[in-house]
Scaffold this motif. Sequence first.
Motif, PDB file in Angstrom:
ATOM      1  N   ASN A 184      98.116  38.645 -43.543  1.00  0.00           N
ATOM      2  CA  ASN A 184      97.781  38.769 -42.606  1.00  0.00           C
ATOM      3  C   ASN A 184      97.982  37.773 -41.359  1.00  0.00           C
ATOM      4  N   ILE A 185      97.497  38.035 -40.111  1.00  0.00           N
ATOM      5  CA  ILE A 185      98.368  37.770 -38.926  1.00  0.00           C
ATOM      6  C   ILE A 185      98.320  36.025 -38.742  1.00  0.00           C
ATOM      7  N   GLY A 186      97.442  35.345 -39.571  1.00  0.00           N
ATOM      8  CA  GLY A 186      97.052  34.194 -39.542  1.00  0.00           C
ATOM      9  C   GLY A 186      96.275  34.015 -40.722  1.00  0.00           C
ATOM     10  N   THR A 187      96.196  31.861 -41.117  1.00  0.00           N
ATOM     11  CA  THR A 187      95.761  31.907 -42.366  1.00  0.00           C
ATOM     12  C   THR A 187      93.904  31.636 -41.857  1.00  0.00           C
ATOM     13  N   GLU A 188      93.961  31.274 -40.565  1.00  0.00           N
ATOM     14  CA  GLU A 188      92.221  30.881 -40.336  1.00  0.00           C
ATOM     15  C   GLU A 188      91.911  32.210 -41.078  1.00  0.00           C
ATOM     16  N   ARG A 189      89.903  31.637 -41.646  1.00  0.00           N
ATOM     17  CA  ARG A 189      89.764  32.717 -41.900  1.00  0.00           C
ATOM     18  C   ARG A 189      88.975  33.874 -40.981  1.00  0.00           C
ATOM     19  N   SER A 190      88.756  33.530 -39.328  1.00  0.00           N
ATOM     20  CA  SER A 190      88.465  34.536 -39.005  1.00  0.00           C
ATOM     21  C   SER A 190      89.657  35.625 -38.414  1.00  0.00           C
ATOM     22  N   LYS A 191      90.875  35.333 -38.869  1.00  0.00           N
ATOM     23  CA  LYS A 191      91.687  36.937 -38.357  1.00  0.00           C
ATOM     24  C   LYS A 191      91.929  37.552 -39.198  1.00  0.00           C
ATOM     25  N   GLY A 192      92.302  38.780 -38.546  1.00  0.00           N
ATOM     26  CA  GLY A 192      92.802  39.848 -39.085  1.00  0.00           C
ATOM     27  C   GLY A 192      92.043  41.118 -38.833  1.00  0.00           C
ATOM     28  N   SER A 193      91.345  41.834 -38.972  1.00  0.00           N
ATOM     29  CA  SER A 193      90.690  43.365 -38.727  1.00  0.00           C
ATOM     30  C   SER A 193      90.140  43.354 -39.143  1.00  0.00           C
ATOM     31  N   SER A 194      88.359  43.853 -39.375  1.00  0.00           N
ATOM     32  CA  SER A 194      87.369  43.784 -39.502  1.00  0.00           C
ATOM     33  C   SER A 194      87.923  44.010 -41.160  1.00  0.00           C
ATOM     34  N   THR A 195      88.187  45.573 -41.783  1.00  0.00           N
ATOM     35  CA  THR A 195      88.707  45.285 -43.002  1.00  0.00           C
ATOM     36  C   THR A 195      89.581  44.633 -43.731  1.00  0.00           C
ATOM     37  N   GLY A 213      92.801  32.934 -49.707  1.00  0.00           N
ATOM     38  CA  GLY A 213      92.676  33.981 -48.442  1.00  0.00           C
ATOM     39  C   GLY A 213      94.062  34.604 -48.260  1.00  0.00           C
ATOM     40  N   PHE A 214      94.420  33.887 -46.807  1.00  0.00           N
ATOM     41  CA  PHE A 214      95.515  34.970 -46.069  1.00  0.00           C
ATOM     42  C   PHE A 214      97.161  33.846 -46.179  1.00  0.00           C
ATOM     43  N   ILE A 215      97.537  34.942 -46.185  1.00  0.00           N
ATOM     44  CA  ILE A 215      98.640  34.720 -45.999  1.00  0.00           C
ATOM     45  C   ILE A 215      99.920  35.441 -45.011  1.00  0.00           C
ATOM     46  N   GLU A 216     100.745  34.296 -44.287  1.00  0.00           N
ATOM     47  CA  GLU A 216     101.222  34.988 -43.266  1.00  0.00           C
ATOM     48  C   GLU A 216     102.903  35.517 -43.744  1.00  0.00           C
ATOM     49  N   GLY A 217     103.536  36.063 -42.867  1.00  0.00           N
ATOM     50  CA  GLY A 217     104.997  36.302 -43.214  1.00  0.00           C
ATOM     51  C   GLY A 217     105.369  35.679 -43.619  1.00  0.00           C
ATOM     52  N   ASN A 218     105.995  35.038 -42.626  1.00  0.00           N
ATOM     53  CA  ASN A 218     106.573  33.978 -42.563  1.00  0.00           C
ATOM     54  C   ASN A 218     106.859  33.480 -44.217  1.00  0.00           C
ATOM     55  N   ASP A 219     105.456  32.716 -44.915  1.00  0.00           N
ATOM     56  CA  ASP A 219     105.731  32.159 -45.798  1.00  0.00           C
ATOM     57  C   ASP A 219     105.571  33.518 -47.655  1.00  0.00           C
ATOM     58  N   LEU A 220     105.671  34.343 -46.987  1.00  0.00           N
ATOM     59  CA  LEU A 220     106.148  35.551 -48.452  1.00  0.00           C
ATOM     60  C   LEU A 220     106.755  35.360 -49.129  1.00  0.00           C
ATOM     61  N   TYR A 221     107.442  34.781 -48.968  1.00  0.00           N
ATOM     62  CA  TYR A 221     108.594  33.940 -49.709  1.00  0.00           C
ATOM     63  C   TYR A 221     108.678  33.424 -49.565  1.00  0.00           C
ATOM     64  N   SER A 222     107.731  32.110 -49.824  1.00  0.00           N
ATOM     65  CA  SER A 222     107.824  30.980 -50.349  1.00  0.00           C
ATOM     66  C   SER A 222     107.091  30.873 -51.430  1.00  0.00           C
ATOM     67  N   GLY A 223     106.525  31.157 -52.433  1.00  0.00           N
ATOM     68  CA  GLY A 223     105.930  30.946 -54.101  1.00  0.00           C
ATOM     69  C   GLY A 223     104.987  30.495 -53.383  1.00  0.00           C
ATOM     70  N   LYS A 224     104.032  30.154 -52.341  1.00  0.00           N
ATOM     71  CA  LYS A 224     102.784  29.926 -52.415  1.00  0.00           C
ATOM     72  C   LYS A 224     101.738  30.587 -53.714  1.00  0.00           C
ATOM     73  N   VAL A 225     101.954  31.717 -53.697  1.00  0.00           N
ATOM     74  CA  VAL A 225     100.658  32.931 -54.396  1.00  0.00           C
ATOM     75  C   VAL A 225     101.597  33.577 -55.480  1.00  0.00           C
ATOM     76  N   ASP A 226     101.137  33.852 -56.469  1.00  0.00           N
ATOM     77  CA  ASP A 226     101.036  35.322 -57.091  1.00  0.00           C
ATOM     78  C   ASP A 226     101.151  36.142 -56.952  1.00  0.00           C
ATOM     79  N   VAL A 227     100.488  36.365 -56.069  1.00  0.00           N
ATOM     80  CA  VAL A 227     100.177  37.910 -55.880  1.00  0.00           C
ATOM     81  C   VAL A 227      99.797  38.551 -54.278  1.00  0.00           C
ATOM     82  N   VAL A 228     100.610  39.314 -53.304  1.00  0.00           N
ATOM     83  CA  VAL A 228     100.274  39.189 -52.010  1.00  0.00           C
ATOM     84  C   VAL A 228      99.614  41.048 -51.681  1.00  0.00           C
ATOM     85  N   VAL A 229      98.426  40.868 -51.406  1.00  0.00           N
ATOM     86  CA  VAL A 229      97.850  42.445 -51.505  1.00  0.00           C
ATOM     87  C   VAL A 229      97.692  42.998 -50.001  1.00  0.00           C
ATOM     88  N   CYS A 230      98.113  44.206 -49.313  1.00  0.00           N
ATOM     89  CA  CYS A 230      98.463  44.693 -48.403  1.00  0.00           C
ATOM     90  C   CYS A 230      98.526  45.889 -47.864  1.00  0.00           C
TER      91      CYS A 230
END
Length: 336
Positions: A184-195, A213-230
Amino acid sequence: MSQPIHLSIDAMGGDQGSRLVVLATLAFLKSRPDVVVTLVGDESDIQQHIPSTVGESLLARICFLHTDNTVGMAERAGDVLRSKQSSSMWQAIALVADAKADACVSGGNTGALMAIGCKLIKTFDGVRRPAICKLIPTYTGTSLLLDLGANINCSAGQLEQFGVMGSALAQLSGVAKPSVALLNIGTERSKGSSTIQAAAEALRQREGINFTGFIEGNDLYSGKVDVVVCDGLVGNVALKVSEGVANFVFSSLAEAFLSSWWGRFSGWMARPVLSHWRRSFNPSRYNGAAFLGLRRTLVKSHGGADQLGFEQALHVAVTQVLARIPERIESCLKQG
């Protein structure tokens, strides 16, 4: 002795033609005596790329299915469905759909590959369209990223399904409780489109999914999560930009090291470290993306992959077959 794994290979798909596919297949077969293949395409063109030094025992594990027709990289999926039933891509997938092969690998047109896969192999009940999923390198190991181009516009329900299938695949790879996040474009719960918001809420409510929750592009390769969905547009752009940045960084370093005698000396000193870095993060080592949601295994190789990359795509297909990934993902979907 158990039955060998049978791979159906679209020998005419990809940007570099059949020669690369043939050489990659031969190298792969040398490392996997438990695999046989069918190369689908123009047989005379394929045969001319097989070295005369290849032994009879290796050749005995290769079958050929001749077809004169191919699917172009720029052809529209709808046109392919109407007029390309005799193409190498269609015939290669048909072998899997008819249970004559265990998995199919192609480096061809992504849209056409998905369309033919959906028509012939079909998706699981409740899955409208499959998602392209692959491993990406991270600081802590690897993460799964999906979708990578199969679905440009996704509904909240599709994103939820991608999260479920990605989580199931991570579990089958040995992660006990995979963490799942939406790009997403931010990690805050209010960020992003309605979809995005609706998909997040559905994943929060879904039992058995560790949605973080959400993850931003700069953390895509951080390994903070196991699965990134988009969705497929965001995923494909993210992947291609990442590959471009990696190539840019390495090329820039190479130029800097060649710019002066001191740079050449520094490059010589740093060569072991740079070689290790290049091996570790070489995109070819992560080539091969599976279409999750199909009833049998279909793997997409990057159209511009080199020989090592195509070999890796073949390894992905074999791994999926041995682990019975489609059947086990179906089981996970039913549990939801």
